[in-house]
Design a protein around this motif. Structure first.
Motif, PDB file in Angstrom:
ATOM      1  N   ARG A   1       3.455   1.680  -1.733  1.00 23.73           N
ATOM      2  CA  ARG A   1       3.875   1.900  -3.118  1.00 23.73           C
ATOM      3  C   ARG A   1       2.712   2.388  -3.971  1.00 23.73           C
ATOM      4  O   ARG A   1       2.838   3.365  -4.713  1.00 23.73           O
ATOM      5  N   SER A   2       1.585   1.689  -3.900  1.00 26.51           N
ATOM      6  CA  SER A   2       0.422   2.086  -4.703  1.00 26.51           C
ATOM      7  C   SER A   2      -0.850   1.570  -4.048  1.00 26.51           C
ATOM      8  O   SER A   2      -1.234   0.409  -4.253  1.00 26.51           O
TER       9      SER A   2
ATOM     10  N   ARG B   1      -3.911   2.237  -4.709  1.00 24.87           N
ATOM     11  CA  ARG B   1      -4.936   1.890  -5.701  1.00 24.87           C
ATOM     12  C   ARG B   1      -4.648   0.533  -6.324  1.00 24.87           C
ATOM     13  O   ARG B   1      -5.549  -0.302  -6.473  1.00 24.87           O
ATOM     14  N   LEU B   2      -3.391   0.292  -6.691  1.00 26.23           N
ATOM     15  CA  LEU B   2      -3.033  -0.994  -7.296  1.00 26.23           C
ATOM     16  C   LEU B   2      -3.285  -2.139  -6.328  1.00 26.23           C
ATOM     17  O   LEU B   2      -3.811  -3.192  -6.707  1.00 26.23           O
TER      18      LEU B   2
ATOM     19  N   ASP C   1     -11.539   1.136  -8.977  1.00 27.92           N
ATOM     20  CA  ASP C   1     -10.447   1.721  -9.758  1.00 27.92           C
ATOM     21  C   ASP C   1     -10.826   3.119 -10.237  1.00 27.92           C
ATOM     22  O   ASP C   1     -10.017   4.047 -10.190  1.00 27.92           O
TER      23      ASP C   1
ATOM     24  N   SER D   1       0.819  -1.215   0.000  1.00 26.76           N
ATOM     25  CA  SER D   1       0.000   0.000   0.000  1.00 26.76           C
ATOM     26  C   SER D   1       0.853   1.264   0.000  1.00 26.76           C
ATOM     27  O   SER D   1       0.409   2.310  -0.471  1.00 26.76           O
TER      28      SER D   1
ATOM     29  N   GLY E   1      -6.186  -4.661  -7.344  1.00 23.53           N
ATOM     30  CA  GLY E   1      -5.583  -5.966  -7.610  1.00 23.53           C
ATOM     31  C   GLY E   1      -6.077  -7.037  -6.652  1.00 23.53           C
ATOM     32  O   GLY E   1      -6.321  -8.182  -7.047  1.00 23.53           O
TER      33      GLY E   1
ATOM     34  N   ARG F   1      -8.728   6.189  -8.953  1.00 19.05           N
ATOM     35  CA  ARG F   1      -7.954   6.832 -10.012  1.00 19.05           C
ATOM     36  C   ARG F   1      -8.314   8.318 -10.089  1.00 19.05           C
ATOM     37  O   ARG F   1      -7.463   9.174 -10.250  1.00 19.05           O
TER      38      ARG F   1
END
Length: 452
Positions: free
Chosen positions: A319-320, A322-323, A444, A317, A327, A448
């Motif tokens: 790092r990203s 949303r990813l 997303d 989390s 994911g 985003r």
């Protein structure tokens, strides 16, 4: 003994009992259904009724604790849970069992909300972080190990032990309660009874329609009245909460795209996981032919990642977010769809990949999206954000349980056993996984937009 030691002991013990009785009931369902001659619909209420009251009374518990005092409400919640669970353990009729589960669910909700408040009032700084970390571990372990522990209990002493052991834990907690700090309420405030009542009414009507409509028919007058109550309750609830100076739920938070996105992630994960926690043990026992202990051990493939992977999720989390969030939903959704390969000849090896995929997606988000959601709200509204976030997650979980249970019963022709159960379960997991993919797309878009 020092109160700073007694408070976490009491709260952690009660917190271990609450998830155990949720997941444990799933292993007890086949035995209690046979013993009490319960229909599939009545058996559904044993699980759904507990979750319904837990979701409905969680916010009430927090508001009442702030007003009347945390220890007083905590003790009241533990007593209600103890009485409800004890009555479950001796119930000779499925109606009595369901009523007892409603009482236990309400008590668990009040004790959960006030227990966390007691911890926050007793500890601060690093000590508070450590004790809440321990609380998260206990809750995760309770969910993860609940089916396994319950399987042993059912084999050892029958399905009633699944409710008797949590009752015994609650009795032990009560012995510690006189030594807990009083933490008096603020006084002078008020509880949003109207908003909370409308929420409870609407949620209860929605769950009732979801459970009973397949048996009664969608055109049955009672079902139509239930649908009207849901719609009218939702409209009235939204209007009341917007006009309240101190609403039970701060609906303005839903305009925050990040908060809404992370709430959708958490709700989706529970919507994918919890129906499997409840209905897979029954399938393992009634169709594959496992004993309760074996069914509980197989369930570890699904539940252990929720204990082992939160640390990895926290690292991802950073790092990203949303990813990680999107994911995780996709990984779990793919695992749910892959469960369509299940059948009477399934083995741990044939179910290994689907169950681990579902569990991994849940595991990397456990606790992580909670922090992301609450952190996305202004600091002064963190408490309101936590209440709305947890209620949304529990509400989705309860609706998913009711809907999946009704779909399984309807598709299987009223009997959750044999080939009909297999075909119904395959249809349901495909539909559930597809809904998860749709939710991933929605999350997303929300997250985003926030990052743009």
């Amino acid at each position: 003994m020092n109160r700073r030691v007694l408070v976490p002991i009491a709260v952690l013990l009660s917190s271990a009992a609450f998830p155990l009785t949720i997941t444990g009931a799933s292993v007890a369902l086949p035995g209690l259904a046979d013993d009490l001659a319960a229909s599939p619909t009545a058996a559904q209420w044993v699980v759904t009724g507990y979750n319904l009251c837990f979701a409905a009374f969680l916010a009430f518990g927090g508001s009442l604790a702030d007003l009347l005092g945390k220890r007083r409400l905590y003790v009241s919640g533990v007593v209600a849970f103890l009485l409800g669970s004890a009555l479950c353990a001796v119930a000779g009729d499925v109606g009595v069992l369901v009523a007892a589960r409603l009482v236990a669910g309400a008590g668990a909700a009040v004790a959960t909300a006030t227990g966390q408040s007691l911890l926050a009032a007793t500890f601060d700084g690093r000590a508070r972080a450590r004790v809440f970390g321990a609380l998260g571990t206990v809750l995760g372990a309770g969910v993860a190990l609940g089916p396994t522990i319950s399987g042993f209990l059912v084999d050892l002493a029958g399905w009633r032990a699944v409710f008797g052991v949590p009752a015994a834990l609650a009795a032990l907690v009560l012995l510690l309660c006189p030594a807990l700090p009083a933490v008096p309420g603020a006084g002078g405030g008020s509880v949003d009874w109207l908003g909370g009542g409308l929420f409870t009414l609407g949620l209860g009507a929605l769950i009732w329609v979801s459970v009973e409509a397949p048996a009664l028919g969608v055109a049955h007058p009672a079902v139509l009245v239930g649908v009207l109550v849901v719609g009218a309750g939702a409209i009235a609830f939204a209007r009341v909460e917007r006009r309240r100076a101190a609403p039970m739920f701060d609906l303005a938070l839903l305009r925050d795209r990040a908060f809404l996105g992370y709430s959708l992630v958490a709700a989706t994960m529970m919507g994918l996981l919890v129906p499997l926690l409840v209905y897979l043990p029954s399938y393992f026992i009634d169709v594959i032919g496992l004993d309760p202990t074996e069914a509980g051990l197989w369930m570890l493939l699904l539940t252990l990642p929720s204990v082992l992977l939160p640390g990895a999720g926290a690292a991802l989390s950073r790092r990203s977010p949303r990813l990680l969030s999107v994911g995780a939903i996709l990984v779990s959704a793919v695992g749910v769809v892959a469960l369509a390969t299940i059948g009477p000849g399934s083995t741990p090896w044939t179910l290994l990949a689907p169950l681990l995929l579902v569990g991994a997606g849940v595991g990397v988000t456990t606790g992580v999206v909670d922090g992301l959601a609450i952190s996305s709200a202004p600091t002064e509204r963190a408490g309101a954000a936590a209440g709305l976030f947890n209620t949304a997650r529990l509400t989705t979980e309860t609706i998913a349980l009711a809907t999946v249970g009704s779909a399984l019963t309807s598709l299987a022709g009223g009997q959750l056993a044999g080939e009909g159960f297999t075909d119904a379960l395959r249809v349901v997991v495909i539909a559930l996984g597809c809904l998860g993919i749709v939710a991933a797309v929605g999350a997303d878009a929300l997250l985003r937009e926030k990052s743009v």
